[in-house]
Enzyme design. Structure first.
Site, PDB file in Angstrom:
ATOM      1  N   GLU A   1      -1.817   0.436  -8.647  1.00  0.00           N
ATOM      2  CA  GLU A   1      -3.230   0.055  -8.537  1.00  0.00           C
ATOM      3  C   GLU A   1      -4.046   1.209  -7.971  1.00  0.00           C
ATOM      4  OE1 GLU A   1      -3.738  -3.724  -6.696  1.00  0.00           O
ATOM      5  OE2 GLU A   1      -5.668  -3.228  -5.808  1.00  0.00           O
TER       6      GLU A   1
ATOM      7  N   ASP B   1     -13.847  -7.780  -9.060  1.00  0.00           N
ATOM      8  CA  ASP B   1     -14.203  -8.055  -7.669  1.00  0.00           C
ATOM      9  C   ASP B   1     -15.472  -8.891  -7.735  1.00  0.00           C
ATOM     10  OD1 ASP B   1     -13.930  -6.712  -4.588  1.00  0.00           O
ATOM     11  OD2 ASP B   1     -15.899  -7.439  -5.159  1.00  0.00           O
TER      12      ASP B   1
ATOM     13  N   HIS C   1      -9.199  -8.614  -7.524  1.00  0.00           N
ATOM     14  CA  HIS C   1      -9.135  -8.100  -6.163  1.00  0.00           C
ATOM     15  C   HIS C   1      -9.700  -9.154  -5.221  1.00  0.00           C
ATOM     16  CE1 HIS C   1     -11.232  -5.850  -2.768  1.00  0.00           C
ATOM     17  NE2 HIS C   1      -9.967  -5.551  -2.591  1.00  0.00           N
TER      18      HIS C   1
ATOM     19  N   LYS D   1       0.850  -1.183   0.000  1.00  0.00           N
ATOM     20  CA  LYS D   1       0.000   0.000   0.000  1.00  0.00           C
ATOM     21  C   LYS D   1       0.891   1.240   0.000  1.00  0.00           C
ATOM     22  CE  LYS D   1      -3.855  -2.344   0.425  1.00  0.00           C
ATOM     23  NZ  LYS D   1      -4.955  -2.276  -0.565  1.00  0.00           N
TER      24      LYS D   1
ATOM     25  N   ASP E   1      -0.193  -0.022  -4.485  1.00  0.00           N
ATOM     26  CA  ASP E   1      -1.641   0.220  -4.476  1.00  0.00           C
ATOM     27  C   ASP E   1      -1.928   1.512  -3.733  1.00  0.00           C
ATOM     28  OD1 ASP E   1      -4.381   0.171  -4.186  1.00  0.00           O
ATOM     29  OD2 ASP E   1      -4.476  -1.807  -3.236  1.00  0.00           O
TER      30      ASP E   1
ATOM     31  N   GLU F   1     -11.361  -2.899  -8.338  1.00  0.00           N
ATOM     32  CA  GLU F   1     -12.102  -3.346  -7.160  1.00  0.00           C
ATOM     33  C   GLU F   1     -13.270  -2.430  -6.824  1.00  0.00           C
ATOM     34  OE1 GLU F   1      -8.598  -2.690  -4.375  1.00  0.00           O
ATOM     35  OE2 GLU F   1     -10.228  -2.300  -2.997  1.00  0.00           O
TER      36      GLU F   1
END
Lengths: 450, 450
Positions: A278, A328, A355, A224, A252, A305
């Protein structure tokens, strides 16, 4: 009576919340304190087989009650349906719910109501696969191409993908399918892991978990990013040092940036060879993703997602806005819409890397990727399913990841069922956990009540 | 205590449904049987002035309860807030609600949860304008450009519109504002009427109402299209014959078509000189609208009543996908987000012609267009607010349309308050009308329960 014409007799809903905010699992630049939750639905029938259909929407806490209310609003559309008719044509339910003129106003095909439709439609597919005594991936892979095409709503995507083209893709996908199914049962499907990369983890934990991921057989991890550039550079450097140059590291941003920020930040991270960026910006911004992708290559752009439906995915593909499409299993209108999205991705030649994580998203989405491999694209090249190692213990048939691969599910259905004891404990607000925990989720933490 | 630091003491919600499906008012190609409804919210305070803030989401019936549940979920974010702080900075509430990390998962910024945020934020603006003793349009027009810019969330739109550019637009808009405000009070704001054009009306009624519209001073009418091409050709021919060549006739497909159908159908209608084609396809399809617009000129393309947020509007403008931008006062995140959208439209030089009708949408949106005229774009050229003549009698300060113009509201606030006796009668399911009407809205009409 019941034996000859079974009906849907109950649509039971549950507000289930796991207190994940008490740890820092799941923290990212946009979601500092999630309580991973499920608005959960069970379709019951009066058939002799006693089978149920299970489905859910994943949320991160507050608002899970609204999501349950939306599923409750669908009950009159489902109760009394013929189980046989529903299971031979789950698309009929999808069409009736998506097409309802009054409910449609609440979207259309987006947000709370659309996710509720997805939960109910997925529950119908779970029931259908169980009654066929097949895991969902196999139920789909064994189905005829014509039938699969009949399950797809081509409205608003026909300018990019016609039913004829979809049929050709599926017919082509059947060639070699038995061999791939056998291979899948032996090898499983490639996974990547996000477990090392949550923002709340310090560098020592990140390094340790990144090394562990490689030792566990993963060839891709994810970090992240997006809260602080200096932190991100330090964390990405540590991760790259931990895993070496041969392991892919995706990053991400969870929609943290405007377009220009996304470009600048991603370029700053580029020396550490991130495999994809992402959710660099709003999932609604097709043109923004296209602009970002044009400026950050060779770093790939991934999103999905939070992409609301097949219409936005269509445009992301038409605009050349993404290198990686992240379906997703529980945000769009269920299996039917995800079939449309898988077909769009196959048509445009863009790999799908789902995701997952959350509550049960791994359990669901593995089936869609496995179907895609066996009977649609026929490949796992550059395709990996996200894996996050938490909350699986609450599922009756949890995913198993070994040597960096999802083990292929053998149990009939969509792997959606939550254990009864978990429901009893984490049902909100009356489950045993919440009833004994005074500090329930509190929005005032966020600065309301000035 | 209350006199020195008043607080929000209650957030009361009401599920209000009008049985409009019993007539054919409001019928179109996608919405055959709407029961126009409002998920209605009242903010109450302990201030001595006794003022309340009123807001609502418009729906067309089923699911209004879900919308109410979503507003209920926002109550903890609003209760206890300082009234003074809220009214001097309604944007603080908008930011807290849109930015809440957990609620955000249910959108983000779209669908049921976003519309709920819009209702509550609009109620705060209603309260703020009432406390300032100004109608909302004037409250906005009198505000300083810097303050207005502070009310806008530039996240995800800064690539198209910077705060600096927005400030320049607003500063420019102040020049001549007093004169325009005086002109507005005298003339009102141009309207067009959809009353002749509902699909459920026969040709005689259409012709009669179209002629009446011209006699009433309207220079534009609108017809619903998209169910049957032959019918549309016949109805458009009748309408054109009724009003003559000098009156604009807009047509509205309510998202009925795929891209290719939209092009073919619009071209088929072109000989009758439709002024714009409205909602030719999915409101999510930015690229689709751009493709349609390129192929149907000189017929203009209009959309917006279902556009979920400023990010999609931004792209419609960036892509050159629309000639006419149709804001809706109760679909996006309230006045704050509509300020962003008005600024985007001004920046791109695209006229705004608001969607209205429904329940109270005329009452709300007139304020936004009037602000735009007085203090932003400074013009009403090619700008008209939709007008539908029903359900106004339920509002405390209903719109008044005379000689084809909205009369300028003088009462303080956002014109959002529904009459107490209407709430008592149409509250669902316990209001006096519904309690005595056995046939409540029934989704099984739509073919569920096979």
């Amino acid at each position: 009576m019941a034996a000859t014409a079974p009906r849907i007799t109950a649509v039971d809903t549950y507000d289930i919340r796991f207190p994940t905010s008490r740890e820092l699992d799941g923290s990212d630049a946009m979601n500092p304190d999630p309580d991973y939750s499920a608005a959960y639905v069970v379709l019951r029938t009066d058939a002799d087989d006693g089978q149920e259909g299970h489905g859910f929407t994943f949320t991160i806490g507050r608002g899970n009650d609204v999501q349950v209310a939306a599923i409750d609003a669908l009950r009159p559309y489902v109760l009394g349906r013929s189980v046989d008719a529903l299971c031979t044509d789950p698309g009929s339910l999808n069409r009736d719910l998506v097409g309802d003129s009054q409910l449609r106003w609440l979207g259309p095909e987006k947000g709370v109501m659309h996710m509720a439709i997805g939960a109910v439609v997925n529950a119908a597919w779970d029931l259908a696969a169980k009654r066929a005594r097949k895991p969902l991936w196999q139920f789909l892979a064994d189905a005829g191409p014509e039938w699969l095409v009949s399950q797809v709503d081509f409205r608003y995507i026909a300018d990019a993908l016609t039913p004829e083209r979809a049929l050709a893709l599926l017919r082509n996908g059947r060639e070699g399918a038995p061999q791939r199914a056998a291979d899948l049962r032996k090898r499983g499907y490639p996974a990547y892991t996000t477990s090392p990369g949550w923002l709340g983890y310090d560098d020592e934990k990140l390094t340790r978990l990144a090394r562990q991921a490689v030792a566990d057989g993963f060839t891709q991890i994810k970090l992240k990013v997006g809260a602080d550039l200096d932190d991100d550079l330090r964390r990405l450097r540590a991760a790259r040092a931990a895993v070496g140059p041969g392991i892919r590291i995706a990053v991400d941003a969870n929609q943290r940036w405007n377009v220009d920020e996304a470009v600048a930040w991603t370029r700053a991270l580029a020396p550490f060879d991130p495999y994809w960026i992402e959710e660099p910006t709003s999932p609604d911004d097709v043109l923004g993703h296209a602009a970002i992708r044009a400026q950050v290559a060779p770093v790939r752009v991934a999103t999905g997602e939070h992409v609301q439906n097949r219409i936005v995915f269509k445009q992301l593909l038409q605009a050349g806005a993404i290198d990686v499409l992240q379906i997703d299993a529980a945000r769009v209108g269920g299996v039917n819409e995800n079939l449309a999205i898988l077909l769009l991705a196959a048509h445009f030649g863009v790999p799908v890397c789902p995701h997952a994580g959350g509550v049960g998203l791994c359990e669901l989405v593995q089936h869609l990727s496995m179907f895609d491999y066996v009977a649609l694209t026929g490949t796992t090249e550059n395709r990996v399913i996200e894996y996050v190692d938490h909350l699986h213990e609450h599922f009756l048939t949890p995913v198993a990841v070994r040597d960096g691969h999802y083990a292929t599910p053998a149990a009939p259905g969509f792997s959606a069922a939550i254990r009864p004891e978990s429901i009893a404990k984490y049902r909100y607000p009356d489950g045993s956990y919440w009833a004994s925990t005074p500090a329930a989720p509190d929005p005032q933490q966020n600065g309301a009540a000035a």
